[in-house]
Design a protein around this motif. Structure first.
Motif, mmCIF file in Angstrom:
data_model
loop_
_atom_site.group_PDB
_atom_site.id
_atom_site.type_symbol
_atom_site.label_atom_id
_atom_site.label_comp_id
_atom_site.label_asym_id
_atom_site.label_seq_id
_atom_site.Cartn_x
_atom_site.Cartn_y
_atom_site.Cartn_z
ATOM 1 N N SER A 1 0.842 -1.195 0.000
ATOM 2 C CA SER A 1 0.000 0.000 0.000
ATOM 3 C C SER A 1 0.876 1.244 0.000
ATOM 4 N N PHE B 1 -2.090 -1.226 5.276
ATOM 5 C CA PHE B 1 -1.979 -2.108 4.107
ATOM 6 C C PHE B 1 -3.353 -2.172 3.443
ATOM 7 N N CYS B 2 -4.349 -2.566 4.218
ATOM 8 C CA CYS B 2 -5.750 -2.532 3.799
ATOM 9 C C CYS B 2 -6.579 -2.782 5.047
#
Length: 225
Positions: free
Chosen positions: A21, A27-28
């Protein structure tokens, strides 16, 4: 089903995928819950099915994949990372499947991939509790391959990718296929499947190049043929 030009349709020049990311500290972080609240039950069902298909496409890429986890990888974010072959986490990583806290379950493969990765008992504990792990805990649990210092996760992943890149691309594809499919079979069937994958590398130019380079004491140059 084994031959790359038939199964894949076209040859890719890519050898390794590094997934990360560009958003700081994440990251998510998973689904947009505000958006989800406005969806009808049918829309939610279709949404989950679409995510499952996308994640499966990532998981079945015929090349090695490395997830770089910095910051939050929660819910669908961890499920995304679980689709990769190797996971590297930074010190700020927060990793978990907290869906049961919201009265739902991991719906993009988390119940299946996490169980296969770390074992049923550990996966049940993490999913039942919705516990969030730090980088070291995730390493100890077997969710990530490496836990590294802050700011070094991406360079570390690139270093791993550079270790993979010189190797035969068809061999890497067949090794990944043999592992991913074979683990779902009994040992005798898995060994038969491994033999079928090995048969695909025997007629390749790369195999001959590898033998020739070894004999000539030089690095091989593989073309994926």
């Amino acid at each position: 089903m084994f031959y790359r030009k038939i199964e894949r349709g076209r040859k890719s020049e890519s050898r390794v995928v590094v997934l990360r990311s560009l958003v700081d500290r994440a990251f998510c972080s998973g689904a947009d819950l505000k958006e989800r609240a406005n969806m009808s039950p049918n829309e939610v069902k279709k949404f989950i099915q679409n995510i499952q298909r996308v994640f499966r496409d990532l998981e079945t890429l015929p090349i090695p994949t490395i997830a770089v986890i910095d910051g939050a990888a929660l819910g669908g974010g961890l499920e995304l990372a679980l689709c990769c072959d190797i996971r590297v986490s930074g010190k700020s990583a927060k990793i978990g499947l907290p869906e049961t806290k919201l009265a739902i379950i991991p719906g993009a493969g988390g119940t299946q991939r996490l169980s296969r990765l770390i074992g049923i008992a550990k996966a049940k504990e993490l999913i039942f509790t919705g516990r969030i792990l730090n980088s070291q805990n995730a390493l100890d649990s077997g969710i990530v391959n490496y836990a590294v210092q802050e700011g070094s996760s991406y360079p570390f992943a690139l270093k791993l990718a550079k270790e993979i890149l010189p190797n035969g691309p068809i061999a890497l594809e067949m090794a990944k296929l043999a592992i991913d499919r074979g683990i779902q079979l009994d040992l005798d069937s898995a060994l038969e499947f491994e033999n079928a994958c090995y048969a695909q590398v025997i007629p390749t130019e790369d195999r001959i190049e590898g033998l020739k380079a070894f004999r000539e004491k030089r690095p091989p140059i593989y073309g994926g043929r």
